[in-house]
Design a protein around this motif. Sequence first.
Motif, PDB file in Angstrom:
ATOM      1  N   ALA A   1       6.008 -32.093  12.211  1.00 12.71           N
ATOM      2  CA  ALA A   1       5.117 -32.014  11.095  1.00 12.71           C
ATOM      3  C   ALA A   1       6.046 -32.293   9.879  1.00 12.71           C
ATOM      4  O   ALA A   1       5.569 -33.071   8.787  1.00 12.71           O
ATOM      5  CB  ALA A   1       5.068 -30.660  10.704  1.00 12.71           C
ATOM      6  N   LEU A   2       7.575 -32.083   9.785  1.00  9.56           N
ATOM      7  CA  LEU A   2       8.442 -32.539   8.768  1.00  9.56           C
ATOM      8  C   LEU A   2       8.520 -34.072   8.537  1.00  9.56           C
ATOM      9  O   LEU A   2       8.684 -34.764   7.595  1.00  9.56           O
ATOM     10  CB  LEU A   2       9.739 -32.030   9.204  1.00  9.56           C
TER      11      LEU A   2
ATOM     12  N   TYR B   1       2.744 -34.867  -2.822  1.00 10.62           N
ATOM     13  CA  TYR B   1       2.872 -35.534  -1.208  1.00 10.62           C
ATOM     14  C   TYR B   1       3.598 -34.614  -0.422  1.00 10.62           C
ATOM     15  O   TYR B   1       2.974 -34.540   1.028  1.00 10.62           O
ATOM     16  CB  TYR B   1       3.649 -36.989  -1.401  1.00 10.62           C
ATOM     17  N   PHE B   2       4.467 -33.589  -0.619  1.00 10.90           N
ATOM     18  CA  PHE B   2       5.049 -32.654   0.004  1.00 10.90           C
ATOM     19  C   PHE B   2       3.990 -31.713   0.251  1.00 10.90           C
ATOM     20  O   PHE B   2       4.094 -31.078   1.613  1.00 10.90           O
ATOM     21  CB  PHE B   2       6.368 -32.146  -0.566  1.00 10.90           C
TER      22      PHE B   2
ATOM     23  N   VAL C   1       3.489 -30.383   7.130  1.00  8.22           N
ATOM     24  CA  VAL C   1       4.234 -28.982   6.874  1.00  8.22           C
ATOM     25  C   VAL C   1       3.547 -27.933   6.738  1.00  8.22           C
ATOM     26  O   VAL C   1       3.355 -27.027   6.931  1.00  8.22           O
ATOM     27  CB  VAL C   1       5.653 -29.140   6.033  1.00  8.22           C
ATOM     28  N   LEU C   2       2.477 -28.369   5.481  1.00  5.61           N
ATOM     29  CA  LEU C   2       1.553 -27.491   5.037  1.00  5.61           C
ATOM     30  C   LEU C   2       0.459 -27.006   5.789  1.00  5.61           C
ATOM     31  O   LEU C   2      -0.312 -26.231   5.726  1.00  5.61           O
ATOM     32  CB  LEU C   2       0.988 -27.956   3.517  1.00  5.61           C
TER      33      LEU C   2
ATOM     34  N   LEU D   1       9.800 -25.157   3.128  1.00  2.08           N
ATOM     35  CA  LEU D   1       9.269 -26.257   2.541  1.00  2.08           C
ATOM     36  C   LEU D   1       9.568 -26.271   1.046  1.00  2.08           C
ATOM     37  O   LEU D   1      10.034 -27.418   0.140  1.00  2.08           O
ATOM     38  CB  LEU D   1       7.812 -26.310   2.449  1.00  2.08           C
ATOM     39  N   PHE D   2       9.816 -24.956   0.215  1.00  2.00           N
ATOM     40  CA  PHE D   2      10.243 -24.772  -1.136  1.00  2.00           C
ATOM     41  C   PHE D   2      11.600 -25.131  -1.173  1.00  2.00           C
ATOM     42  O   PHE D   2      11.801 -25.992  -2.076  1.00  2.00           O
ATOM     43  CB  PHE D   2       9.744 -23.217  -1.329  1.00  2.00           C
ATOM     44  N   VAL D   3      12.408 -24.991   0.057  1.00  7.41           N
ATOM     45  CA  VAL D   3      13.910 -25.327  -0.346  1.00  7.41           C
ATOM     46  C   VAL D   3      14.042 -26.973  -0.267  1.00  7.41           C
ATOM     47  O   VAL D   3      14.800 -27.462  -1.054  1.00  7.41           O
ATOM     48  CB  VAL D   3      14.550 -24.712   0.876  1.00  7.41           C
ATOM     49  N   ILE D   4      13.304 -27.295   0.784  1.00  4.24           N
ATOM     50  CA  ILE D   4      13.361 -28.911   0.759  1.00  4.24           C
ATOM     51  C   ILE D   4      12.817 -29.588  -0.353  1.00  4.24           C
ATOM     52  O   ILE D   4      13.465 -30.331  -0.899  1.00  4.24           O
ATOM     53  CB  ILE D   4      12.472 -29.356   1.864  1.00  4.24           C
ATOM     54  N   MET D   5      11.805 -29.188  -1.070  1.00  4.62           N
ATOM     55  CA  MET D   5      11.196 -29.660  -2.250  1.00  4.62           C
ATOM     56  C   MET D   5      12.242 -29.396  -3.525  1.00  4.62           C
ATOM     57  O   MET D   5      12.524 -30.172  -4.330  1.00  4.62           O
ATOM     58  CB  MET D   5       9.798 -29.049  -2.723  1.00  4.62           C
ATOM     59  N   PHE D   6      12.827 -28.285  -3.552  1.00  3.24           N
ATOM     60  CA  PHE D   6      13.934 -27.874  -4.599  1.00  3.24           C
ATOM     61  C   PHE D   6      14.904 -29.126  -4.505  1.00  3.24           C
ATOM     62  O   PHE D   6      15.472 -29.467  -5.454  1.00  3.24           O
ATOM     63  CB  PHE D   6      14.220 -26.429  -4.515  1.00  3.24           C
TER      64      PHE D   6
END
Length: 292
Positions: free
Chosen positions: A68-69, A225-226, A247-248, A271-276
């Motif tokens: 998914a990632l 898009y994330f 992922v979502l 997902l938040f950590v990756i986006m940050f």
Amino acid sequence: MNTSRAAWLFITPALIILGLFFLLPVIAALILSVTDYDLYALADIRNLRFVALQNYWQLLQRPLFWSALGHTVYFVVVGVPLSLFASLGAAMLLNSPLARFKPFFRTALFAPVVTTVVAVAVIWRYLFNTKYGLVNYALDSIGMPTVDWLGDPHWAMPTIILFAVWKNFGYNMIIFMAGLQAIPGDLYEAARIDGASAFAQFRHITLPMLKPTMLMVSILTVSGYFQLFAEPYVMTEGGPLQSTTSVLYLMYEEGFKWWNLGSASAVAFILFVIMFAVTATMLRLSRQGEKA
């Protein structure tokens, strides 16, 4: 009443709303992510157990999470440049002095943004239907082979990305138009007098002047898009063969299909950590580019 007290009086209602509807849910989700909150705990809170980082560890060991990632990264890497290119191109065309009926085209190109994503996704699903879709009908009428757009793992992702770009580029187009209209016309006039071509004007005037706008639009588009969910949910339901599971979408299935709310919360924070991290990297690269 001094200025500081008056300022706090005005912003207190907004802070209360943000605290109730944003901060508290985030804290609650963080607490859930270190528990095994599931259907049994939902029925009886005494079944709730503290599992520390076990949810995170199990997710990192699941092939489905990494798949998914990978799909999400694919959405971002392919969809973001296409969206930026389409929105900037449309903005430049509408900002051109040769353009006609600008209000009409601005409205028409922005209309997909304000339409309901589920409704237009259903329409696109019928357009790309294998048997009676309009796209395959057009291909067949000119003698080209038809494609199983949403049933073939190789074509499902590009089809969803195409839909997402069409659905969202109008928002970025409006922002780019504002940025283009803020560029002084004297710069273009001086460049034309010096004999600069249209491409040279775009490279040496438009792009440098649009850097702040481009950075903001890029961050917003990457974040969007994330968080892609509605498009694969409506058009393919994560298939075929989980080839469009983001992922979502995985978080949705964990939380609302299997009722593993602790695991779903862990997915959200990963997902938040990756986006940050991605956003921080973009900002750092932008600052380094300005210093250079």
